[in-house]
Design a protein around this motif. Structure first.
Motif, mmCIF file in Angstrom:
data_model
loop_
_atom_site.group_PDB
_atom_site.id
_atom_site.type_symbol
_atom_site.label_atom_id
_atom_site.label_comp_id
_atom_site.label_asym_id
_atom_site.label_seq_id
_atom_site.Cartn_x
_atom_site.Cartn_y
_atom_site.Cartn_z
ATOM 1 N N THR A 1 0.784 -1.234 0.000
ATOM 2 C CA THR A 1 0.000 0.000 0.000
ATOM 3 C C THR A 1 0.817 1.285 0.000
ATOM 4 O O THR A 1 0.319 2.326 -0.405
ATOM 5 C CB THR A 1 -0.922 0.044 1.229
ATOM 6 O OG1 THR A 1 -0.112 -0.019 2.422
ATOM 7 C CG2 THR A 1 -1.913 -1.111 1.209
ATOM 8 N N HIS A 2 2.055 1.234 0.516
ATOM 9 C CA HIS A 2 2.826 2.469 0.588
ATOM 10 C C HIS A 2 4.317 2.205 0.737
ATOM 11 O O HIS A 2 4.735 1.103 1.081
ATOM 12 C CB HIS A 2 2.341 3.362 1.727
ATOM 13 C CG HIS A 2 2.581 2.790 3.091
ATOM 14 N ND1 HIS A 2 1.757 1.830 3.654
ATOM 15 C CD2 HIS A 2 3.541 3.042 4.010
ATOM 16 C CE1 HIS A 2 2.215 1.518 4.861
ATOM 17 N NE2 HIS A 2 3.299 2.243 5.099
ATOM 18 N N LEU A 3 5.066 3.248 0.477
ATOM 19 C CA LEU A 3 6.510 3.284 0.657
ATOM 20 C C LEU A 3 6.787 4.561 1.428
ATOM 21 O O LEU A 3 6.284 5.626 1.057
ATOM 22 C CB LEU A 3 7.203 3.325 -0.712
ATOM 23 C CG LEU A 3 8.695 3.563 -0.734
ATOM 24 C CD1 LEU A 3 9.426 2.328 -0.213
ATOM 25 C CD2 LEU A 3 9.151 3.880 -2.152
ATOM 26 N N ALA A 4 7.532 4.481 2.519
ATOM 27 C CA ALA A 4 7.837 5.673 3.328
ATOM 28 C C ALA A 4 9.309 6.032 3.181
ATOM 29 O O ALA A 4 10.172 5.156 3.253
ATOM 30 C CB ALA A 4 7.492 5.414 4.793
ATOM 31 N N LEU A 5 9.579 7.308 2.974
ATOM 32 C CA LEU A 5 10.942 7.797 2.799
ATOM 33 C C LEU A 5 11.200 8.994 3.705
ATOM 34 O O LEU A 5 10.447 9.973 3.669
ATOM 35 C CB LEU A 5 11.164 8.241 1.346
ATOM 36 C CG LEU A 5 10.980 7.204 0.241
ATOM 37 C CD1 LEU A 5 11.029 7.893 -1.122
ATOM 38 C CD2 LEU A 5 12.034 6.124 0.342
#
Length: 143
Positions: free
Chosen positions: A6-10
């Motif tokens: 659902t997501h990628l966090a950076l």
């Protein structure tokens, strides 16, 4: 149940520059923004999504990252599909003028297709492709 990606966090060095890059080059928009009271110093949290895909996949950006000095031969990247080779060439021309083009447009054998690569303000490589077996251009791709 099969997990859904659902997501990628950076965590990024310069949040504003990264937000502008992903808006201007990738067509993403801010779909959620807050100051996280549970984070150190009340960190700003920003969610970016492709219009119409806000419930499918987001990139979460937070300030305070160390940045990434990705080597030329490191092909780790985020990938975005475009509608034509001309669109890949247009992104590459803009990126070259802005000094962030790292892979000039090139054609590779299936399933890679036609692509170019940019470096985002944090140092991550971002690929723009046409003719891969997913996204725009997939309909006519060979198997």
């Amino acid at each position: 149940m099969t997990p859904a990606f659902t997501h990628l966090a950076l965590h990024v060095r310069d949040l504003e520059a990264c937000l502008a890059f992903y808006r201007d080059y990738c067509g993403m928009k801010v779909v959620h923004e807050r100051n996280d009271a549970n984070a150190e110093r009340g960190a700003r949290v920003v969610w970016l999504a492709e219009p119409g895909k806000e419930k499918d996949f987001i990139i979460v950006m937070l300030p305070g990252g160390p940045g990434r000095d990705q080597a030329e031969g490191d092909f780790s990247h985020l990938g975005f599909a475009l509608e034509s080779k001309d669109a890949v060439d247009a992104i590459a021309a803009r990126a070259e003028a802005a000094g962030c083009l790292v892979w000039a447009p090139r054609q590779e054998a299936y399933p890679v297709g036609y692509y170019c690569g940019l470096r985002d303000p944090d140092g991550n490589f971002v690929e723009f492709s046409y003719g891969q077996p997913l996204g725009p251009g997939a309909e006519g791709a060979e198997s």
